[in-house]
Motif scaffolding. Structure first.
Motif, PDB file in Angstrom:
ATOM      1  N   LEU A  29      50.951  63.477  20.134  1.00 13.47           N
ATOM      2  CA  LEU A  29      50.572  62.694  21.311  1.00 13.47           C
ATOM      3  C   LEU A  29      51.767  61.914  21.846  1.00 13.47           C
ATOM      4  CD1 LEU A  29      47.041  61.277  20.379  1.00 13.47           C
ATOM      5  CD2 LEU A  29      47.618  63.325  21.693  1.00 13.47           C
ATOM      6  N   GLU A  30      52.573  61.388  20.944  1.00 15.32           N
ATOM      7  CA  GLU A  30      53.769  60.656  21.384  1.00 15.32           C
ATOM      8  C   GLU A  30      54.720  61.577  22.137  1.00 15.32           C
ATOM      9  OE1 GLU A  30      55.346  58.796  17.858  1.00 15.32           O
ATOM     10  OE2 GLU A  30      53.670  57.368  17.758  1.00 15.32           O
ATOM     11  N   ARG A  31      54.871  62.817  21.639  1.00 15.54           N
ATOM     12  CA  ARG A  31      55.750  63.776  22.337  1.00 15.54           C
ATOM     13  C   ARG A  31      55.236  64.075  23.737  1.00 15.54           C
ATOM     14  NH1 ARG A  31      55.938  68.800  19.453  1.00 15.54           N
ATOM     15  NH2 ARG A  31      54.957  67.816  17.697  1.00 15.54           N
ATOM     16  N   LEU A  32      53.912  64.108  23.888  1.00 17.16           N
ATOM     17  CA  LEU A  32      53.314  64.370  25.203  1.00 17.16           C
ATOM     18  C   LEU A  32      53.181  63.095  26.034  1.00 17.16           C
ATOM     19  CD1 LEU A  32      50.478  66.862  24.189  1.00 17.16           C
ATOM     20  CD2 LEU A  32      52.685  67.404  25.240  1.00 17.16           C
ATOM     21  N   GLU A  33      53.576  61.976  25.454  1.00 18.89           N
ATOM     22  CA  GLU A  33      53.461  60.662  26.097  1.00 18.89           C
ATOM     23  C   GLU A  33      52.019  60.346  26.469  1.00 18.89           C
ATOM     24  OE1 GLU A  33      56.373  60.080  29.200  1.00 18.89           O
ATOM     25  OE2 GLU A  33      57.862  61.251  28.092  1.00 18.89           O
ATOM     26  N   LEU A  34      51.120  60.610  25.505  1.00 17.95           N
ATOM     27  CA  LEU A  34      49.700  60.325  25.689  1.00 17.95           C
ATOM     28  C   LEU A  34      49.237  59.335  24.632  1.00 17.95           C
ATOM     29  CD1 LEU A  34      48.352  63.977  26.110  1.00 17.95           C
ATOM     30  CD2 LEU A  34      48.600  62.269  27.929  1.00 17.95           C
ATOM     31  N   THR A  35      48.287  58.512  25.010  1.00 15.58           N
ATOM     32  CA  THR A  35      47.591  57.682  24.030  1.00 15.58           C
ATOM     33  C   THR A  35      46.368  58.468  23.559  1.00 15.58           C
ATOM     34  OG1 THR A  35      46.167  56.664  25.696  1.00 15.58           O
ATOM     35  CG2 THR A  35      48.289  55.560  25.235  1.00 15.58           C
ATOM     36  N   GLY A  36      45.733  58.027  22.501  1.00 15.14           N
ATOM     37  CA  GLY A  36      44.510  58.685  22.043  1.00 15.14           C
ATOM     38  C   GLY A  36      43.459  58.770  23.138  1.00 15.14           C
ATOM     39  N   PRO A  37      43.169  57.652  23.824  1.00 12.89           N
ATOM     40  CA  PRO A  37      42.145  57.709  24.882  1.00 12.89           C
ATOM     41  C   PRO A  37      42.514  58.621  26.055  1.00 12.89           C
ATOM     42  CG  PRO A  37      42.419  55.453  24.134  1.00 12.89           C
ATOM     43  CD  PRO A  37      43.523  56.262  23.494  1.00 12.89           C
ATOM     44  N   THR A  38      43.786  58.622  26.488  1.00 12.26           N
ATOM     45  CA  THR A  38      44.143  59.510  27.603  1.00 12.26           C
ATOM     46  C   THR A  38      44.091  60.969  27.144  1.00 12.26           C
ATOM     47  OG1 THR A  38      46.523  59.199  27.173  1.00 12.26           O
ATOM     48  CG2 THR A  38      45.535  57.867  28.935  1.00 12.26           C
ATOM     49  N   ALA A  39      44.465  61.227  25.894  1.00 13.36           N
ATOM     50  CA  ALA A  39      44.377  62.592  25.359  1.00 13.36           C
ATOM     51  C   ALA A  39      42.918  63.046  25.298  1.00 13.36           C
ATOM     52  CB  ALA A  39      45.012  62.664  23.967  1.00 13.36           C
ATOM     53  N   ASN A  40      42.020  62.155  24.883  1.00 11.19           N
ATOM     54  CA  ASN A  40      40.595  62.511  24.833  1.00 11.19           C
ATOM     55  C   ASN A  40      40.070  62.862  26.215  1.00 11.19           C
ATOM     56  OD1 ASN A  40      40.410  62.157  22.073  1.00 11.19           O
ATOM     57  ND2 ASN A  40      39.685  60.054  22.233  1.00 11.19           N
ATOM     58  N   LEU A  41      40.465  62.085  27.220  1.00 13.84           N
ATOM     59  CA  LEU A  41      40.013  62.369  28.582  1.00 13.84           C
ATOM     60  C   LEU A  41      40.604  63.694  29.064  1.00 13.84           C
ATOM     61  CD1 LEU A  41      38.471  61.652  31.120  1.00 13.84           C
ATOM     62  CD2 LEU A  41      40.373  60.148  31.779  1.00 13.84           C
ATOM     63  N   LEU A  42      41.879  63.902  28.818  1.00 12.98           N
ATOM     64  CA  LEU A  42      42.523  65.158  29.204  1.00 12.98           C
ATOM     65  C   LEU A  42      41.824  66.338  28.537  1.00 12.98           C
ATOM     66  CD1 LEU A  42      45.060  65.814  30.935  1.00 12.98           C
ATOM     67  CD2 LEU A  42      46.336  65.909  28.803  1.00 12.98           C
ATOM     68  N   TRP A  43      41.441  66.151  27.293  1.00 15.57           N
ATOM     69  CA  TRP A  43      40.783  67.181  26.503  1.00 15.57           C
ATOM     70  C   TRP A  43      39.464  67.620  27.139  1.00 15.57           C
ATOM     71  CZ3 TRP A  43      41.562  67.386  20.706  1.00 15.57           C
ATOM     72  CH2 TRP A  43      40.765  68.351  20.114  1.00 15.57           C
ATOM     73  N   VAL A  44      38.649  66.654  27.582  1.00 14.15           N
ATOM     74  CA  VAL A  44      37.326  67.006  28.117  1.00 14.15           C
ATOM     75  C   VAL A  44      37.383  67.513  29.554  1.00 14.15           C
ATOM     76  CG1 VAL A  44      36.071  65.460  26.563  1.00 14.15           C
ATOM     77  CG2 VAL A  44      36.674  64.659  28.847  1.00 14.15           C
ATOM     78  N   LEU A  45      38.532  67.410  30.195  1.00 16.31           N
ATOM     79  CA  LEU A  45      38.677  67.917  31.563  1.00 16.31           C
ATOM     80  C   LEU A  45      39.006  69.405  31.525  1.00 16.31           C
ATOM     81  CD1 LEU A  45      40.698  65.027  33.237  1.00 16.31           C
ATOM     82  CD2 LEU A  45      38.273  65.554  33.523  1.00 16.31           C
ATOM     83  N   ASN A  46      38.022  70.198  31.217  1.00 14.39           N
ATOM     84  CA  ASN A  46      38.219  71.641  31.130  1.00 14.39           C
ATOM     85  C   ASN A  46      38.335  72.208  32.544  1.00 14.39           C
ATOM     86  OD1 ASN A  46      38.110  74.403  30.734  1.00 14.39           O
ATOM     87  ND2 ASN A  46      36.485  74.292  29.214  1.00 14.39           N
ATOM     88  N   PRO A  47      39.490  72.790  32.877  1.00 19.98           N
ATOM     89  CA  PRO A  47      39.676  73.294  34.238  1.00 19.98           C
ATOM     90  C   PRO A  47      38.722  74.423  34.604  1.00 19.98           C
ATOM     91  CG  PRO A  47      41.602  73.790  32.880  1.00 19.98           C
ATOM     92  CD  PRO A  47      40.670  72.980  32.042  1.00 19.98           C
ATOM     93  N   GLY A  48      38.117  75.083  33.632  1.00 24.28           N
ATOM     94  CA  GLY A  48      37.177  76.166  33.906  1.00 24.28           C
ATOM     95  C   GLY A  48      35.769  75.682  34.224  1.00 24.28           C
ATOM     96  N   ASP A  49      35.499  74.401  33.970  1.00 25.40           N
ATOM     97  CA  ASP A  49      34.173  73.837  34.220  1.00 25.40           C
ATOM     98  C   ASP A  49      34.102  73.196  35.602  1.00 25.40           C
ATOM     99  OD1 ASP A  49      33.527  74.554  31.638  1.00 25.40           O
ATOM    100  OD2 ASP A  49      33.669  72.515  30.829  1.00 25.40           O
ATOM    101  N   GLU A  50      32.880  73.000  36.067  1.00 28.59           N
ATOM    102  CA  GLU A  50      32.680  72.257  37.312  1.00 28.59           C
ATOM    103  C   GLU A  50      33.179  70.830  37.100  1.00 28.59           C
ATOM    104  OE1 GLU A  50      28.811  70.502  39.502  1.00 28.59           O
ATOM    105  OE2 GLU A  50      28.953  72.697  39.507  1.00 28.59           O
ATOM    106  N   PRO A  51      33.799  70.228  38.128  1.00 26.76           N
ATOM    107  CA  PRO A  51      34.287  68.846  37.977  1.00 26.76           C
ATOM    108  C   PRO A  51      33.157  67.898  37.559  1.00 26.76           C
ATOM    109  CG  PRO A  51      35.090  69.790  40.027  1.00 26.76           C
ATOM    110  CD  PRO A  51      34.088  70.763  39.459  1.00 26.76           C
TER     111      PRO A  51
END
Length: 148
Positions: A29-51
């Motif tokens: 996460l540090e390499r990607l410059e993400l915090t745990g919460p921002t990574a969790n949000l990024l994770w659930v934003l599946n581009p194949g799903d409806e927004p």
């Protein structure tokens, strides 16, 4: 092992796994410059799903909608996501990954796969565990009104 001991042992194991996940993911996460919460949000934003609406994202992540707003701003500032009106209801705000957000999400998923405590399980074992955990998460809460 008695039923209560098994239940307690399972809860201990899940808690221990959660701790391992946090520890193993930190460097990635540090390499990607993400915090745990921002990574969790990024994770659930599946581009194949409806927004998803910001409110729905808050429900998925078990947090207050104001937290999603703050995390959305952080992702937007990095160019990883954009808040947009819902395609069918313009009054509802959604969060959608940008092209860069999709790339970072793919890198996040690769880190997760590589560093996961489940990486040593074969495909069949992972699918079985996935099924069991999904069932546990979806099931009704027993005795939820009773004091412990």
């Amino acid at each position: 092992m008695a039923e209560n001991e098994i239940a307690a042992s399972l809860l201990y194991q899940v808690t221990a796994i959660a701790g391992q996940v946090t520890g193993r993911m930190q460097e990635g996460l540090e390499r990607l410059e993400l915090t745990g919460p921002t990574a969790n949000l990024l994770w659930v934003l599946n581009p194949g799903d409806e927004p998803q609406s910001l409110r729905k994202l808050a429900t998925l992540l078990h947090c207050d909608p104001s937290n999603i707003t703050l995390l959305s701003v952080q992702l937007e500032e990095r160019g990883l996501a954009e808040r947009r009106p819902h395609p069918r209801d313009g009054r509802v705000r959604t969060l959608v990954l940008t092209a860069e957000g999709r790339k970072i999400r793919q890198r996040l998923l690769a880190i997760v796969a590589k560093r996961s405590p489940f990486a040593d399980l074969d495909d069949k074992e992972q699918r079985l565990l996935h099924s069991l955990l999904a069932k546990a998460l979806a099931g009704p809460q027993r005795d939820s009104g009773r004091p412990v």
